[in-house]
Design a protein around this motif. Structure first.
Motif, short mmCIF file in Angstrom:
data_model
loop_
_atom_site.label_atom_id
_atom_site.label_comp_id
_atom_site.label_asym_id
_atom_site.label_seq_id
_atom_site.Cartn_x
_atom_site.Cartn_y
_atom_site.Cartn_z
N ILE A 51 0.84 -1.21 0.00
CA ILE A 51 0.00 0.00 0.00
C ILE A 51 0.87 1.25 0.00
O ILE A 51 0.66 2.16 -0.79
CB ILE A 51 -0.95 -0.01 1.21
N ILE A 52 1.85 1.30 0.90
CA ILE A 52 2.74 2.47 0.98
C ILE A 52 3.47 2.70 -0.33
O ILE A 52 3.54 3.81 -0.83
CB ILE A 52 3.76 2.29 2.14
N ASN A 53 3.99 1.64 -0.91
CA ASN A 53 4.77 1.77 -2.14
C ASN A 53 3.90 2.08 -3.36
O ASN A 53 4.41 2.48 -4.39
CB ASN A 53 5.62 0.53 -2.37
N ALA A 54 2.58 1.91 -3.23
CA ALA A 54 1.68 2.17 -4.36
C ALA A 54 1.05 3.56 -4.31
O ALA A 54 0.27 3.92 -5.20
CB ALA A 54 0.57 1.11 -4.38
N LEU A 55 1.37 4.38 -3.29
CA LEU A 55 0.78 5.71 -3.19
C LEU A 55 1.10 6.55 -4.43
O LEU A 55 2.23 6.54 -4.92
CB LEU A 55 1.28 6.43 -1.94
N THR A 56 0.12 7.29 -4.88
CA THR A 56 0.28 8.18 -6.03
C THR A 56 0.25 9.63 -5.54
O THR A 56 -0.11 9.90 -4.39
CB THR A 56 -0.85 7.98 -7.05
N LEU A 57 0.55 10.56 -6.43
CA LEU A 57 0.46 11.97 -6.08
C LEU A 57 -0.99 12.34 -5.75
O LEU A 57 -1.24 13.13 -4.83
CB LEU A 57 1.01 12.85 -7.21
N ASP A 58 -1.94 11.76 -6.46
CA ASP A 58 -3.35 12.00 -6.13
C ASP A 58 -3.69 11.51 -4.73
O ASP A 58 -4.51 12.12 -4.03
CB ASP A 58 -4.28 11.35 -7.16
N ASP A 59 -3.07 10.42 -4.30
CA ASP A 59 -3.28 9.94 -2.93
C ASP A 59 -2.79 10.97 -1.92
O ASP A 59 -3.44 11.21 -0.90
CB ASP A 59 -2.56 8.61 -2.69
N TRP A 60 -1.66 11.61 -2.19
CA TRP A 60 -1.14 12.64 -1.28
C TRP A 60 -2.05 13.85 -1.26
O TRP A 60 -2.24 14.47 -0.20
CB TRP A 60 0.30 13.01 -1.63
N LYS A 61 -2.63 14.19 -2.39
CA LYS A 61 -3.60 15.30 -2.43
C LYS A 61 -4.82 14.95 -1.60
O LYS A 61 -5.34 15.78 -0.84
CB LYS A 61 -3.97 15.62 -3.88
N TRP A 62 -5.30 13.72 -1.73
CA TRP A 62 -6.45 13.26 -0.94
C TRP A 62 -6.10 13.26 0.54
O TRP A 62 -6.90 13.70 1.38
CB TRP A 62 -6.86 11.86 -1.40
N ASN A 63 -4.90 12.77 0.89
CA ASN A 63 -4.46 12.77 2.28
C ASN A 63 -4.49 14.19 2.86
O ASN A 63 -4.96 14.40 3.98
CB ASN A 63 -3.03 12.20 2.41
N ALA A 64 -3.97 15.15 2.10
CA ALA A 64 -3.94 16.53 2.58
C ALA A 64 -5.36 17.05 2.82
O ALA A 64 -5.63 17.68 3.85
CB ALA A 64 -3.21 17.42 1.57
N GLU A 65 -6.26 16.77 1.91
CA GLU A 65 -7.65 17.20 2.06
C GLU A 65 -8.28 16.58 3.31
O GLU A 65 -8.95 17.26 4.09
CB GLU A 65 -8.44 16.80 0.81
N GLU A 66 -8.05 15.30 3.51
CA GLU A 66 -8.60 14.61 4.68
C GLU A 66 -7.99 15.14 5.98
O GLU A 66 -8.69 15.31 6.98
CB GLU A 66 -8.40 13.10 4.56
N TYR B 96 1.37 15.57 12.09
CA TYR B 96 1.75 14.49 11.18
C TYR B 96 3.23 14.19 11.35
O TYR B 96 4.06 15.10 11.35
CB TYR B 96 1.46 14.88 9.73
N HIS B 97 3.56 12.92 11.49
CA HIS B 97 4.92 12.44 11.66
C HIS B 97 5.33 11.70 10.39
O HIS B 97 4.67 10.76 9.98
CB HIS B 97 4.96 11.50 12.87
N ASN B 98 6.44 12.11 9.80
CA ASN B 98 6.91 11.50 8.55
C ASN B 98 7.76 10.27 8.79
O ASN B 98 8.27 10.03 9.88
CB ASN B 98 7.73 12.51 7.75
N HIS B 99 7.92 9.50 7.71
CA HIS B 99 8.94 8.46 7.60
C HIS B 99 9.75 8.83 6.36
O HIS B 99 9.84 10.00 6.02
CB HIS B 99 8.30 7.08 7.55
N ASN B 100 10.28 7.89 5.65
CA ASN B 100 11.07 8.23 4.46
C ASN B 100 10.26 8.15 3.17
O ASN B 100 10.57 8.82 2.19
CB ASN B 100 12.32 7.37 4.36
N PHE B 101 9.21 7.35 3.15
CA PHE B 101 8.48 7.10 1.90
C PHE B 101 7.76 8.34 1.38
O PHE B 101 7.44 8.42 0.19
CB PHE B 101 7.50 5.93 2.05
N GLU B 102 7.50 9.32 2.22
CA GLU B 102 6.81 10.53 1.78
C GLU B 102 7.59 11.31 0.72
O GLU B 102 7.01 12.08 -0.04
CB GLU B 102 6.54 11.48 2.97
N TRP B 103 8.89 11.13 0.69
CA TRP B 103 9.71 11.90 -0.25
C TRP B 103 9.89 11.21 -1.60
O TRP B 103 10.74 11.62 -2.40
CB TRP B 103 11.06 12.24 0.38
N ARG B 104 9.09 10.21 -1.89
CA ARG B 104 9.16 9.62 -3.23
C ARG B 104 8.80 10.70 -4.24
O ARG B 104 7.89 11.49 -4.04
CB ARG B 104 8.22 8.44 -3.39
#
Length: 174
Positions: free
Chosen positions: A5-20, A37-45
């Protein structure tokens, strides 16, 4: 499953996450609390000219969503935590600090056991020089910092590792 799931995130998923997060942050603010919000490393893909993290940061409301910068994972992703603290001082209220042994291969995927995988170590014994991070943090709105010692504890017991972390921080501010 989680890794897929983490590795399949798209830019649209990040836009949806921000909205939520903005919606949830608004509800939390009404309760006189603050969403973070606490980051890990995968957010910088990378997605073209941006990253998931940068898009999330751009689209979330600073009054509704604060950030806890995990400096260790940001560094693993090839990012400079001090640069983010300097560029967005109003967004960060918490720092999460840890260190990884020198020589890891920067990555934005979750960990494997390959030879370049990051391995946790005590503060001051790894790849991150926290002097610049703390200098930038002083100009940001940091309210607290948390030290995390990533296992495994192969070189010393956990309580000894905590003392190494403490001594590093103490000497950094002397």
């Amino acid at each position: 499953m989680f890794l897929a799931i983490i590795n399949a995130l798209t830019l649209d998923d990040w836009k949806w996450n921000a909205e939520e997060f903005n919606k949830i942050g608004e509800q939390i603010k009404k309760a006189r609390l603050q969403l973070g919000y606490h980051n890990h490393n995968f957010e910088w893909r990378r997605y073209g000219g941006t990253t998931g993290y940068d898009e999330f940061l751009r689209l979330t409301d600073a009054g509704l969503v604060k950030l806890e910068l995990d400096c260790g994972w940001a560094t693993v992703a090839g990012q400079d935590p001090a640069a983010y603290l300097t560029k967005y001082p109003e967004r960060y209220s918490l720092l999460h600090i840890k260190d990884f042994r020198k020589g890891f291969t920067p990555r934005t995927t979750l960990m494997g056991k390959d030879p370049g995988a990051p391995v946790g170590t005590e503060l001051g014994r790894g790849a991150i020089d926290y002097r610049g991070v703390f200098a930038a943090a002083q100009k940001a709105q940091i309210r607290a910092l948390f030290v995390e010692q990533e296992p495994p504890f192969t070189e010393m017991p956990a309580l000894e590792a905590i003392k190494v972390d403490y001594d590093y921080l103490k000497n950094l501010h002397s």
